[in-house]
Design a protein around this motif. Structure first.
Motif, PDB file in Angstrom:
ATOM      1  N   THR A 116      38.157  34.907  49.175  1.00  0.00           N
ATOM      2  CA  THR A 116      37.200  36.086  49.354  1.00  0.00           C
ATOM      3  C   THR A 116      37.536  37.413  48.575  1.00  0.00           C
ATOM      4  OG1 THR A 116      37.912  36.786  51.327  1.00  0.00           O
ATOM      5  CG2 THR A 116      36.455  35.176  51.622  1.00  0.00           C
ATOM      6  N   VAL A 117      38.638  37.266  47.949  1.00  0.00           N
ATOM      7  CA  VAL A 117      39.279  38.344  47.290  1.00  0.00           C
ATOM      8  C   VAL A 117      38.329  38.696  45.934  1.00  0.00           C
ATOM      9  CG1 VAL A 117      40.621  37.358  45.693  1.00  0.00           C
ATOM     10  CG2 VAL A 117      41.263  39.502  46.562  1.00  0.00           C
ATOM     11  N   GLY A 118      37.090  37.653  45.757  1.00  0.00           N
ATOM     12  CA  GLY A 118      36.310  37.788  44.730  1.00  0.00           C
ATOM     13  C   GLY A 118      35.439  39.033  44.528  1.00  0.00           C
ATOM     14  N   ILE A 119      35.251  39.784  45.670  1.00  0.00           N
ATOM     15  CA  ILE A 119      34.635  41.332  45.615  1.00  0.00           C
ATOM     16  C   ILE A 119      35.585  42.202  44.944  1.00  0.00           C
ATOM     17  CG2 ILE A 119      35.523  42.017  47.931  1.00  0.00           C
ATOM     18  CD1 ILE A 119      32.037  42.519  46.526  1.00  0.00           C
ATOM     19  N   LEU A 120      37.140  41.964  44.982  1.00  0.00           N
ATOM     20  CA  LEU A 120      38.116  42.959  44.298  1.00  0.00           C
ATOM     21  C   LEU A 120      38.141  42.338  42.943  1.00  0.00           C
ATOM     22  CD1 LEU A 120      40.630  43.078  47.405  1.00  0.00           C
ATOM     23  CD2 LEU A 120      39.216  44.915  46.734  1.00  0.00           C
ATOM     24  N   VAL A 121      38.129  41.390  42.722  1.00  0.00           N
ATOM     25  CA  VAL A 121      37.992  40.726  41.497  1.00  0.00           C
ATOM     26  C   VAL A 121      36.954  41.480  40.561  1.00  0.00           C
ATOM     27  CG1 VAL A 121      37.963  38.898  39.910  1.00  0.00           C
ATOM     28  CG2 VAL A 121      39.280  38.524  41.814  1.00  0.00           C
ATOM     29  N   ASN A 122      35.605  41.118  41.043  1.00  0.00           N
ATOM     30  CA  ASN A 122      34.612  42.119  40.396  1.00  0.00           C
ATOM     31  C   ASN A 122      34.834  43.600  40.513  1.00  0.00           C
ATOM     32  OD1 ASN A 122      33.131  39.585  40.316  1.00  0.00           O
ATOM     33  ND2 ASN A 122      32.119  39.932  42.038  1.00  0.00           N
ATOM     34  N   ALA A 123      35.193  44.262  41.108  1.00  0.00           N
ATOM     35  CA  ALA A 123      35.503  45.596  41.492  1.00  0.00           C
ATOM     36  C   ALA A 123      36.581  45.849  40.237  1.00  0.00           C
ATOM     37  CB  ALA A 123      36.040  46.353  42.841  1.00  0.00           C
ATOM     38  N   TYR A 124      37.543  45.424  40.067  1.00  0.00           N
ATOM     39  CA  TYR A 124      38.522  45.646  39.149  1.00  0.00           C
ATOM     40  C   TYR A 124      38.200  45.156  37.765  1.00  0.00           C
ATOM     41  CZ  TYR A 124      41.962  47.405  42.383  1.00  0.00           C
ATOM     42  OH  TYR A 124      42.546  48.277  43.494  1.00  0.00           O
ATOM     43  N   GLY A 125      37.010  44.675  37.550  1.00  0.00           N
ATOM     44  CA  GLY A 125      36.394  44.331  36.275  1.00  0.00           C
ATOM     45  C   GLY A 125      36.977  42.974  35.884  1.00  0.00           C
ATOM     46  N   PHE A 126      37.333  41.924  36.519  1.00  0.00           N
ATOM     47  CA  PHE A 126      37.514  40.644  36.055  1.00  0.00           C
ATOM     48  C   PHE A 126      36.850  39.558  36.833  1.00  0.00           C
ATOM     49  CE2 PHE A 126      39.412  37.025  33.826  1.00  0.00           C
ATOM     50  CZ  PHE A 126      39.680  37.800  32.543  1.00  0.00           C
ATOM     51  N   GLY A 127      35.428  39.475  36.645  1.00  0.00           N
ATOM     52  CA  GLY A 127      34.540  38.576  37.367  1.00  0.00           C
ATOM     53  C   GLY A 127      33.181  38.824  36.690  1.00  0.00           C
ATOM     54  N   PRO A 128      32.191  37.894  37.232  1.00  0.00           N
ATOM     55  CA  PRO A 128      30.687  37.895  36.739  1.00  0.00           C
ATOM     56  C   PRO A 128      30.005  39.199  36.727  1.00  0.00           C
ATOM     57  CG  PRO A 128      30.938  36.766  38.707  1.00  0.00           C
ATOM     58  CD  PRO A 128      32.334  36.888  38.386  1.00  0.00           C
ATOM     59  N   ASP A 129      30.292  40.061  37.721  1.00  0.00           N
ATOM     60  CA  ASP A 129      29.725  41.335  37.970  1.00  0.00           C
ATOM     61  C   ASP A 129      30.297  42.504  37.043  1.00  0.00           C
ATOM     62  OD1 ASP A 129      28.196  39.996  39.693  1.00  0.00           O
ATOM     63  OD2 ASP A 129      28.997  40.449  41.709  1.00  0.00           O
ATOM     64  N   VAL A 130      29.515  43.608  36.756  1.00  0.00           N
ATOM     65  CA  VAL A 130      30.055  44.603  36.217  1.00  0.00           C
ATOM     66  C   VAL A 130      31.065  45.153  37.104  1.00  0.00           C
ATOM     67  CG1 VAL A 130      29.417  46.890  35.013  1.00  0.00           C
ATOM     68  CG2 VAL A 130      27.985  44.963  34.903  1.00  0.00           C
ATOM     69  N   SER A 131      32.271  45.722  36.500  1.00  0.00           N
ATOM     70  CA  SER A 131      33.156  46.763  37.331  1.00  0.00           C
ATOM     71  C   SER A 131      32.545  47.880  37.724  1.00  0.00           C
ATOM     72  CB  SER A 131      34.359  46.796  36.653  1.00  0.00           C
ATOM     73  OG  SER A 131      34.272  47.349  35.284  1.00  0.00           O
ATOM     74  N   LEU A 132      33.246  48.291  38.800  1.00  0.00           N
ATOM     75  CA  LEU A 132      32.805  49.890  39.231  1.00  0.00           C
ATOM     76  C   LEU A 132      33.408  50.848  38.221  1.00  0.00           C
ATOM     77  CD1 LEU A 132      33.542  49.267  43.175  1.00  0.00           C
ATOM     78  CD2 LEU A 132      31.502  49.293  41.691  1.00  0.00           C
ATOM     79  N   SER A 133      33.045  52.140  38.311  1.00  0.00           N
ATOM     80  CA  SER A 133      33.559  52.897  37.320  1.00  0.00           C
ATOM     81  C   SER A 133      34.912  53.354  37.693  1.00  0.00           C
ATOM     82  CB  SER A 133      32.379  54.158  36.919  1.00  0.00           C
ATOM     83  OG  SER A 133      32.176  54.659  38.240  1.00  0.00           O
ATOM     84  N   GLU A 134      35.052  53.540  38.963  1.00  0.00           N
ATOM     85  CA  GLU A 134      36.374  54.216  39.263  1.00  0.00           C
ATOM     86  C   GLU A 134      36.836  53.379  40.732  1.00  0.00           C
ATOM     87  OE1 GLU A 134      37.996  58.580  41.158  1.00  0.00           O
ATOM     88  OE2 GLU A 134      35.903  58.286  40.636  1.00  0.00           O
ATOM     89  N   ILE A 135      38.040  53.191  40.792  1.00  0.00           N
ATOM     90  CA  ILE A 135      38.602  52.539  42.017  1.00  0.00           C
ATOM     91  C   ILE A 135      39.698  53.433  42.652  1.00  0.00           C
ATOM     92  CG2 ILE A 135      39.877  50.465  42.702  1.00  0.00           C
ATOM     93  CD1 ILE A 135      37.389  49.651  41.670  1.00  0.00           C
ATOM     94  N   ASN A 136      39.318  53.828  43.912  1.00  0.00           N
ATOM     95  CA  ASN A 136      40.298  54.808  44.621  1.00  0.00           C
ATOM     96  C   ASN A 136      40.226  54.302  46.108  1.00  0.00           C
ATOM     97  OD1 ASN A 136      37.868  55.508  45.737  1.00  0.00           O
ATOM     98  ND2 ASN A 136      37.649  56.994  44.358  1.00  0.00           N
ATOM     99  N   ARG A 137      40.798  54.818  46.667  1.00  0.00           N
ATOM    100  CA  ARG A 137      41.082  54.556  48.270  1.00  0.00           C
ATOM    101  C   ARG A 137      39.768  54.378  49.048  1.00  0.00           C
ATOM    102  NH1 ARG A 137      44.376  51.785  51.340  1.00  0.00           N
ATOM    103  NH2 ARG A 137      46.099  52.904  50.418  1.00  0.00           N
ATOM    104  N   GLU A 138      39.130  55.222  48.852  1.00  0.00           N
ATOM    105  CA  GLU A 138      37.801  55.186  49.268  1.00  0.00           C
ATOM    106  C   GLU A 138      36.698  53.851  49.098  1.00  0.00           C
ATOM    107  OE1 GLU A 138      33.534  57.810  49.938  1.00  0.00           O
ATOM    108  OE2 GLU A 138      35.285  58.672  48.759  1.00  0.00           O
ATOM    109  N   VAL A 139      36.844  53.408  47.725  1.00  0.00           N
ATOM    110  CA  VAL A 139      36.102  52.579  47.271  1.00  0.00           C
ATOM    111  C   VAL A 139      36.947  51.315  47.894  1.00  0.00           C
ATOM    112  CG1 VAL A 139      35.756  51.024  45.173  1.00  0.00           C
ATOM    113  CG2 VAL A 139      35.445  53.440  45.031  1.00  0.00           C
ATOM    114  N   VAL A 140      38.207  51.047  47.719  1.00  0.00           N
ATOM    115  CA  VAL A 140      38.854  49.856  48.281  1.00  0.00           C
ATOM    116  C   VAL A 140      38.519  49.909  49.696  1.00  0.00           C
ATOM    117  CG1 VAL A 140      41.060  49.062  48.868  1.00  0.00           C
ATOM    118  CG2 VAL A 140      40.577  49.894  46.511  1.00  0.00           C
ATOM    119  N   ASP A 141      38.610  50.934  50.760  1.00  0.00           N
ATOM    120  CA  ASP A 141      38.221  50.712  52.006  1.00  0.00           C
ATOM    121  C   ASP A 141      36.841  50.479  52.195  1.00  0.00           C
ATOM    122  OD1 ASP A 141      40.968  51.589  52.565  1.00  0.00           O
ATOM    123  OD2 ASP A 141      40.391  53.832  52.955  1.00  0.00           O
TER     124      ASP A 141
END
Length: 346
Positions: A116-141
């Protein structure tokens, strides 16, 4: 489970680099199939009674079945439909078998191996979805409630139920190994006694390399090699065994003060990259799916926990390379189980 490139803002996936040392010759007894599948290269060598015999179509069919079931890049696949929130889908036997093994490794690794770590894989930019523009504590939480394999169950009628509809499943850490197992089962059913299957660095062997009248020999790349030149750190002979290697070849950071080599791995328990000096893990197991999954899990664990897991699972053999500072091959430290050491050849 994703590895972070050393330069800021860049990320890369888990790299599996294992070189085949089986030779390129072709004769009337050995058939070689090569191509692209599941986003990587494959080489399959199998012994046939006649040159006219080929299992190319059967191999391609297996690749198609796995993609249809578990490709996160195919929007119509079963796993994509589940990730989109479909709880009515009845999964096929392939999906069910991988799900059950993933749960087993998740439990054995105390949750460090987590599909289920796939949601983080996507957020950090290595998955089928577009990565988020910024990764910070609020986004990770905000994403962490979607991480946790305990929130996903396989029902008695073979449906996948998720506590949160946005949970994203990703079986890439064991799907390639499972695909190899499926090809091996097909060749077994055809009566093939000698074969080697390699897909993206994952390997399954049966019998012998009859071109050289000995067990299949494979090599593991050095994690410190430079440029395009291949450097092997160890060679092993496999007989009726599978091997997978997870590594960070050329993709580590050198601490300017200590000289130690590090990679950064996203921890599914925290959601953030953590520094690790584990550069490569090779696992030998009865099946390639197990080798694939446990190689990934051991990359994410410290050495003491890895040793404890291996002690609890004597069916696994492992070779772990870590960096203890300094330059070149002399900076590497090795841990090798007794069974793995017995397979090493000069």
């Amino acid at each position: 489970m994703v590895l972070l490139k050393s330069e800021p803002g860049y990320f890369l996936s888990l790299i599996l680099l294992v070189a085949l040392l089986t030779g390129c010759e072709q004769n009337s007894g050995i058939k070689t199939e090569q191509g692209l599948a599941l986003g990587t290269n494959y080489t399959i060598k199998y012994e046939v009674a006649h040159d006219s015999i080929t299992y190319h179509d059967e191999i391609e069919s297996i690749f198609e079945q796995v993609n249809s079931s578990m490709s996160t890049y195919l929007t119509t696949s079963d796993i994509s439909r589940i990730n989109q929130g479909d709880s009515t889908l009845v999964v096929d036997t392939l999906f069910k078998e991988v799900f059950i093994k993933a749960k087993e490794v998740w439990e054995a690794s105390e949750g460090i191996f987590d599909p289920t770590v796939g949601i983080l894989v996507n957020a950090y930019g290595f998955g089928p979805d577009v990565s988020l523009s910024e990764i910070n504590r609020e986004v990770v939480d905000s994403l962490m409630p979607l991480v946790g394999f305990e929130q996903v169950v396989l029902t008695d009628d073979n449906r996948i139920l998720k506590e949160r509809s946005d949970i994203f499943l990703d079986f890439n850490a064991l799907a390639k190994g499972y695909t190899i197992d499926l090809i091996g089962r097909m060749l077994d059913a055809k009566g093939v006694e000698n074969y080697l299957i390699e897909l993206g660095g994952e390997i399954l062997t049966r019998g012998q390399n009859t071109q050289r009248v000995k067990n299949w020999t494979v090599a593991i790349d050095s994690p410190l090699q430079d440029g395009d030149q291949r450097t092997f750190i160890v060679k092993v002979q496999l007989e009726n065994q599978a091997m997978a290697t997870s590594g960070n070849y050329r993709k580590f950071r050198v601490d300017p003060e200590t000289g130690e080599h590090y990679v950064h791995i996203v921890n599914p328990k925290t959601g953030f990259p953590e520094k690790s000096n584990i550069l490569s893990v090779s696992v030998i197991a009865p099946t390639c799916m197990e080798a694939d999954a446990y190689a990934t899990a051991l990359m994410l664990m410290d050495l003491d926990k890895s040793k404890a897991l291996l002690k609890a699972h004597p069916e696994l053999e492992a070779y772990i390379i870590s960096s203890e500072g300094g330059e070149g091959e002399n900076s590497l430290q090795e841990f090798t189980t007794e069974g793995f050491r017995a397979l090493i050849v000069e």
